[in-house]
Design a protein around this motif. Structure first.
Motif, mmCIF file in Angstrom:
data_model
loop_
_atom_site.group_PDB
_atom_site.id
_atom_site.type_symbol
_atom_site.label_atom_id
_atom_site.label_comp_id
_atom_site.label_asym_id
_atom_site.label_seq_id
_atom_site.Cartn_x
_atom_site.Cartn_y
_atom_site.Cartn_z
ATOM 1 N N TYR A 179 0.971 -1.335 -0.185
ATOM 2 C CA TYR A 179 0.015 0.006 -0.065
ATOM 3 C C TYR A 179 0.869 1.094 -0.025
ATOM 4 O O TYR A 179 2.209 1.141 0.370
ATOM 5 C CB TYR A 179 -0.874 -0.018 1.285
ATOM 6 C CG TYR A 179 -1.947 -1.154 1.415
ATOM 7 C CD1 TYR A 179 -3.358 -0.722 1.265
ATOM 8 C CD2 TYR A 179 -1.610 -2.432 1.437
ATOM 9 C CE1 TYR A 179 -4.166 -1.753 1.182
ATOM 10 C CE2 TYR A 179 -2.402 -3.504 1.478
ATOM 11 C CZ TYR A 179 -3.761 -2.972 1.120
ATOM 12 O OH TYR A 179 -4.906 -3.945 1.511
ATOM 13 N N SER B 131 1.114 5.364 1.309
ATOM 14 C CA SER B 131 0.133 6.311 2.037
ATOM 15 C C SER B 131 0.839 7.802 1.847
ATOM 16 O O SER B 131 1.920 7.966 1.799
ATOM 17 C CB SER B 131 0.530 6.191 3.709
ATOM 18 O OG SER B 131 -0.111 7.151 4.500
ATOM 19 N N GLU C 164 -7.658 1.079 -4.194
ATOM 20 C CA GLU C 164 -7.600 0.105 -3.019
ATOM 21 C C GLU C 164 -6.400 -0.110 -2.265
ATOM 22 O O GLU C 164 -6.272 -0.970 -1.450
ATOM 23 C CB GLU C 164 -8.188 -1.345 -3.750
ATOM 24 C CG GLU C 164 -7.229 -2.271 -4.316
ATOM 25 C CD GLU C 164 -7.524 -1.651 -5.980
ATOM 26 O OE1 GLU C 164 -6.852 -2.509 -6.830
ATOM 27 O OE2 GLU C 164 -8.159 -0.926 -6.422
ATOM 28 N N ARG C 165 -5.347 0.650 -2.797
ATOM 29 C CA ARG C 165 -4.028 0.547 -2.137
ATOM 30 C C ARG C 165 -3.619 1.899 -1.654
ATOM 31 O O ARG C 165 -2.396 2.042 -1.233
ATOM 32 C CB ARG C 165 -3.006 0.234 -3.078
ATOM 33 C CG ARG C 165 -3.170 -1.220 -3.705
ATOM 34 C CD ARG C 165 -3.088 -2.258 -2.859
ATOM 35 N NE ARG C 165 -3.283 -3.676 -3.272
ATOM 36 C CZ ARG C 165 -2.440 -4.301 -3.887
ATOM 37 N NH1 ARG C 165 -1.039 -3.652 -3.991
ATOM 38 N NH2 ARG C 165 -2.743 -5.434 -4.603
ATOM 39 N N LEU D 146 -3.699 5.071 1.207
ATOM 40 C CA LEU D 146 -3.886 5.623 2.670
ATOM 41 C C LEU D 146 -3.642 7.055 2.652
ATOM 42 O O LEU D 146 -2.910 7.497 1.874
ATOM 43 C CB LEU D 146 -3.135 4.727 3.541
ATOM 44 C CG LEU D 146 -3.826 3.348 4.067
ATOM 45 C CD1 LEU D 146 -3.611 2.182 2.849
ATOM 46 C CD2 LEU D 146 -3.455 2.731 5.542
ATOM 47 N N LEU E 22 -12.740 4.902 1.095
ATOM 48 C CA LEU E 22 -11.975 3.964 0.425
ATOM 49 C C LEU E 22 -10.782 4.092 1.243
ATOM 50 O O LEU E 22 -10.051 2.872 1.631
ATOM 51 C CB LEU E 22 -11.481 4.326 -1.191
ATOM 52 C CG LEU E 22 -10.837 5.662 -1.421
ATOM 53 C CD1 LEU E 22 -9.530 5.241 -1.532
ATOM 54 C CD2 LEU E 22 -10.942 6.152 -2.763
ATOM 55 N N THR E 23 -10.048 5.157 1.672
ATOM 56 C CA THR E 23 -9.056 5.117 2.480
ATOM 57 C C THR E 23 -9.189 4.406 3.900
ATOM 58 O O THR E 23 -8.280 3.728 4.529
ATOM 59 C CB THR E 23 -8.372 6.316 2.863
ATOM 60 O OG1 THR E 23 -9.128 7.442 3.425
ATOM 61 C CG2 THR E 23 -7.755 7.083 1.410
ATOM 62 N N ASN F 280 -9.425 0.808 3.191
ATOM 63 C CA ASN F 280 -8.138 0.315 2.925
ATOM 64 C C ASN F 280 -7.401 0.082 4.257
ATOM 65 O O ASN F 280 -6.445 -0.941 4.377
ATOM 66 C CB ASN F 280 -7.274 0.921 1.991
ATOM 67 C CG ASN F 280 -7.732 1.109 0.372
ATOM 68 O OD1 ASN F 280 -8.510 0.073 0.131
ATOM 69 N ND2 ASN F 280 -7.635 2.190 -0.250
ATOM 70 N N ARG G 271 -8.386 -2.991 5.925
ATOM 71 C CA ARG G 271 -7.909 -4.271 5.019
ATOM 72 C C ARG G 271 -6.254 -4.520 5.434
ATOM 73 O O ARG G 271 -5.899 -5.644 5.790
ATOM 74 C CB ARG G 271 -8.126 -3.982 3.890
ATOM 75 C CG ARG G 271 -7.773 -5.326 2.924
ATOM 76 C CD ARG G 271 -7.832 -5.263 1.639
ATOM 77 N NE ARG G 271 -9.013 -4.496 1.012
ATOM 78 C CZ ARG G 271 -9.232 -3.156 0.468
ATOM 79 N NH1 ARG G 271 -8.064 -2.485 0.299
ATOM 80 N NH2 ARG G 271 -10.381 -2.451 0.186
ATOM 81 N N LEU G 272 -5.674 -3.411 5.630
ATOM 82 C CA LEU G 272 -4.093 -3.528 5.857
ATOM 83 C C LEU G 272 -4.095 -3.925 7.215
ATOM 84 O O LEU G 272 -3.031 -4.653 7.656
ATOM 85 C CB LEU G 272 -3.576 -2.353 5.322
ATOM 86 C CG LEU G 272 -2.015 -2.206 5.653
ATOM 87 C CD1 LEU G 272 -0.989 -3.371 4.847
ATOM 88 C CD2 LEU G 272 -1.363 -0.952 5.447
#
Length: 258
Positions: free
Chosen positions: A173, A175, A198-199, A201, A245-246, A249, A252-253
């Motif tokens: 990901y 950021s 989707e990657r 932050l 979305l962030t 994400n 998810r991470l």
């Protein structure tokens, strides 16, 4: 809700922390991750996470500190240091060839140990990368080839686009911090528009790198909203979509923070 995925709350004066967190909550920041930079600092990080329910933490050794007399912790010691209910990741670790505050060999060894601890624990690694793109890519590829993947993100991204692309290809990901808002960050905004949604932050890296329109001031987690707004503009979407979305994400991470 927004998440400040990388800040340094223990760098604030103790008397200010509650007010800093209150301003973040008022700005809609629902989670903050305070980051480890030394083994000896881990207790302070853990104490903050235990004190505030919306604060989580990581533990690790910053590349600036990789050559200090206390030495680098072993892989097993890093994994043990992260064994805490409120610690959701490792790092920050990586390479910094701009300041070169530690020998490059020590930085590289520390980076590899953090990667291996991330693989053992399953916790994501926050990677610091500054003017070391080729070696970061090389080590990520070597470690993946040798023992398989591990979760990670490139924090406070301001490196070349190829590092971001290679990291995403390896499952990582990216950021973005307040640097994304700076007038001269045209290429960085173009990259933020290109990378898979989707990657992505957002973070502050506070108390550093206050975003436009607050440059020159001490940064704090509430300011991540400005970076999110610029990310939305770069991608041609609404701020609400960036928030969704962030945050998705992030969870998810960092599933441990859910």
């Amino acid at each position: 809700m927004l998440v400040d995925s990388h800040c340094h709350l223990d760098y604030f004066v103790e008397a200010e922390i509650e007010a800093v967190l209150a301003r973040a909550r008022d700005a809609g920041i629902g989670r903050m991750v305070t980051i480890g930079t030394r083994v000896g600092q881990a207790a302070a990080v853990k104490a903050l996470t235990e004190r505030f329910p919306d604060v989580w933490g990581t533990v690790g050794v910053h590349p600036h500190n990789a050559g200090e007399p206390e030495g680098l912790p072993s892989v097993e010691a890093l994994a043990a240091l992260a064994d805490h209910p409120r610690i959701i990741g490792l790092g920050e670790s990586g390479l910094d060839y701009f300041y070169d505050k530690a020998p490059r060999e020590a930085q590289q060894e520390g980076f590899r140990r953090h990667i291996r601890a991330a693989r053992i624990t399953g916790l994501p690694l926050a990677i610091h990368a500054r003017q070391a793109d080729d070696d970061i890519i090389g080590i990520l590829r070597e470690e993946h080839a040798a023992a398989g993947g591990f979760p990670f993100l490139l924090h406070c991204f301001s490196s070349g686009p190829e590092l971001a692309r290679q990291a995403v290809a390896l499952g990582g990901y990216v950021s973005f911090s307040g640097i994304l808002t700076f007038p001269k960050s045209t290429e960085l905004r173009a990259l933020a528009a290109e990378l898979p949604a989707e990657r992505l932050l957002v973070e502050t890296d506070s108390p550093y790198l206050a975003p436009v329109p607050l440059r020159g001031k001490r940064c704090e987690p509430a300011y991540v909203a400005h970076t999110a707004r610029v990310l939305a503009e770069a991608r041609g979407i609404g701020i609400a979509e960036v928030e969704v979305l962030t945050t998705a994400n992030f969870f998810r991470l960092y599933p441990k923070a859910a």
